[in-house]
Design a protein around this motif. Structure first.
Motif, PDB file in Angstrom:
ATOM      1  N   ARG A 140      -9.214 -91.110 -50.777  1.00  0.00           N
ATOM      2  CA  ARG A 140      -7.813 -90.733 -50.964  1.00  0.00           C
ATOM      3  C   ARG A 140      -7.037 -90.940 -49.659  1.00  0.00           C
ATOM      4  NH1 ARG A 140      -4.908 -85.541 -51.225  1.00  0.00           N
ATOM      5  NH2 ARG A 140      -6.283 -84.888 -49.511  1.00  0.00           N
ATOM      6  N   TRP A 143       2.006 -94.764 -51.558  1.00  0.00           N
ATOM      7  CA  TRP A 143       0.668 -94.196 -51.746  1.00  0.00           C
ATOM      8  C   TRP A 143       0.551 -92.780 -51.173  1.00  0.00           C
ATOM      9  CZ3 TRP A 143      -3.245 -96.294 -54.669  1.00  0.00           C
ATOM     10  CH2 TRP A 143      -3.018 -97.603 -55.128  1.00  0.00           C
ATOM     11  N   LEU A 201      -0.422 -89.564 -53.167  1.00  0.00           N
ATOM     12  CA  LEU A 201      -1.774 -89.031 -53.412  1.00  0.00           C
ATOM     13  C   LEU A 201      -2.120 -87.883 -52.462  1.00  0.00           C
ATOM     14  CD1 LEU A 201      -3.877 -92.243 -54.155  1.00  0.00           C
ATOM     15  CD2 LEU A 201      -2.614 -90.790 -55.730  1.00  0.00           C
ATOM     16  N   CYS A 256      -8.431 -85.260 -59.284  1.00  0.00           N
ATOM     17  CA  CYS A 256      -9.245 -86.466 -59.256  1.00  0.00           C
ATOM     18  C   CYS A 256     -10.456 -86.322 -60.160  1.00  0.00           C
ATOM     19  CB  CYS A 256      -9.665 -86.794 -57.831  1.00  0.00           C
ATOM     20  SG  CYS A 256     -10.326 -85.415 -56.922  1.00  0.00           S
ATOM     21  N   LEU A 273     -12.085 -82.975 -54.070  1.00  0.00           N
ATOM     22  CA  LEU A 273     -11.954 -84.061 -53.096  1.00  0.00           C
ATOM     23  C   LEU A 273     -13.210 -84.175 -52.233  1.00  0.00           C
ATOM     24  CD1 LEU A 273      -8.233 -83.483 -52.086  1.00  0.00           C
ATOM     25  CD2 LEU A 273      -9.133 -85.526 -53.220  1.00  0.00           C
ATOM     26  N   PHE A 320      -7.190 -90.830 -59.819  1.00  0.00           N
ATOM     27  CA  PHE A 320      -6.263 -89.839 -59.259  1.00  0.00           C
ATOM     28  C   PHE A 320      -5.118 -89.660 -60.243  1.00  0.00           C
ATOM     29  CE2 PHE A 320      -8.285 -91.635 -55.446  1.00  0.00           C
ATOM     30  CZ  PHE A 320      -8.722 -90.456 -54.841  1.00  0.00           C
TER      31      PHE A 320
END
Lengths: 82, 149
Positions: A34, A44, A47, A54, A63, A75
């Motif tokens: 991530r 991005w 995220l 996720c 995570l 995700f």
């Protein structure tokens, strides 16, 4: 290879629903993957949202989940079914 | 036990009857039906698009139903969730449970919909007067899980 999947708001924002990534043994967890994606910038960063969810191989995970070659990692924002 | 993810609408009455059909040990059937409302969060809703994660959806729903079967003595479970375009007034989701006695059917159906709300990969995008918008997850849905711990 890692198969990356994106859904809902993230899919729209990043204008992609999946991507094949070269497996990098230096990335030990889903969270590290991530972070690498977040570092791309250009949207991005989404995220990095605290509520990001996720899944690894189609099971929801944290995570801290270990990452291995061949994984399908997704995700997505918090789910809103029902 | 049946888990279905489909675009087509469904008949909640027929699904309820199916939970009892020729099973004489069934003493209780509880059904929950979720519908599309025409109003949400201060805006009129003209319809919605339901996105999901094919493969994971079925897997996630399967584990929720398995968990319910381990916790309560159930005789049948019917779980159906729709995806794709939906109009106000249409049914979205059906959770039906049968058991010998009412407590198990009430509790298990409540458990299944509570878990589905926070663990199954579905996302709603509403068409409103102000344009399309992704529905935000509600903290209340996460809090609802507390009672099952």
């Amino acid at each position: 290879m890692i198969t990356l999947q994106l859904f809902a708001r993230y899919r729209e924002l990043l204008d992609t629903d999946h991507e094949q990534l070269e497996y990098d043994p230096q990335l030990a967890t889903v969270g590290e993957l991530r972070d690498r994606l977040v570092a791309r910038g250009e949207g991005w960063e989404v995220l990095a949202e605290p509520r990001v969810m996720c899944a690894r191989n189609q099971d929801m995970c944290a995570l801290s989940e270990p990452l291995t070659d061949g994984d399908e990692i997704a995700f997505f924002p918090p789910v809103t079914g029902g | 036990m049946a888990i279905v993810v489909q675009q087509a609408t469904f008949d909640p009455g027929a699904m309820l009857n199916q939970l009892h059909a020729s099973r004489l040990g069934v003493g209780a059937v509880v059904g929950f039906v979720g519908y599309v409302r025409d109003f949400n969060d201060g805006e009129e809703v003209a319809g919605m698009l339901l996105e999901h994660y094919p493969g994971m959806t079925e897997k996630a729903l399967g584990s929720i139903v398995d968990e319910a079967c381990q916790r309560w003595p159930l005789l049948g479970v019917e779980l159906l969730h729709r995806v794709g375009r939906l109009e106000p007034g249409e049914p979205i989701v059906f959770v039906g449970v049968s058991s010998a006695h009412r407590a198990a059917a009430f509790e298990a159906s409540h458990f299944i919909i509570d878990y589905l709300k926070t663990r199954a990969p579905f996302w709603k995008k509403e068409d409103t007067g102000a344009g399309p918008r992704w529905v935000d997850a509600r903290d209340l849905d996460t809090q609802a899980l507390e009672k099952w711990r």
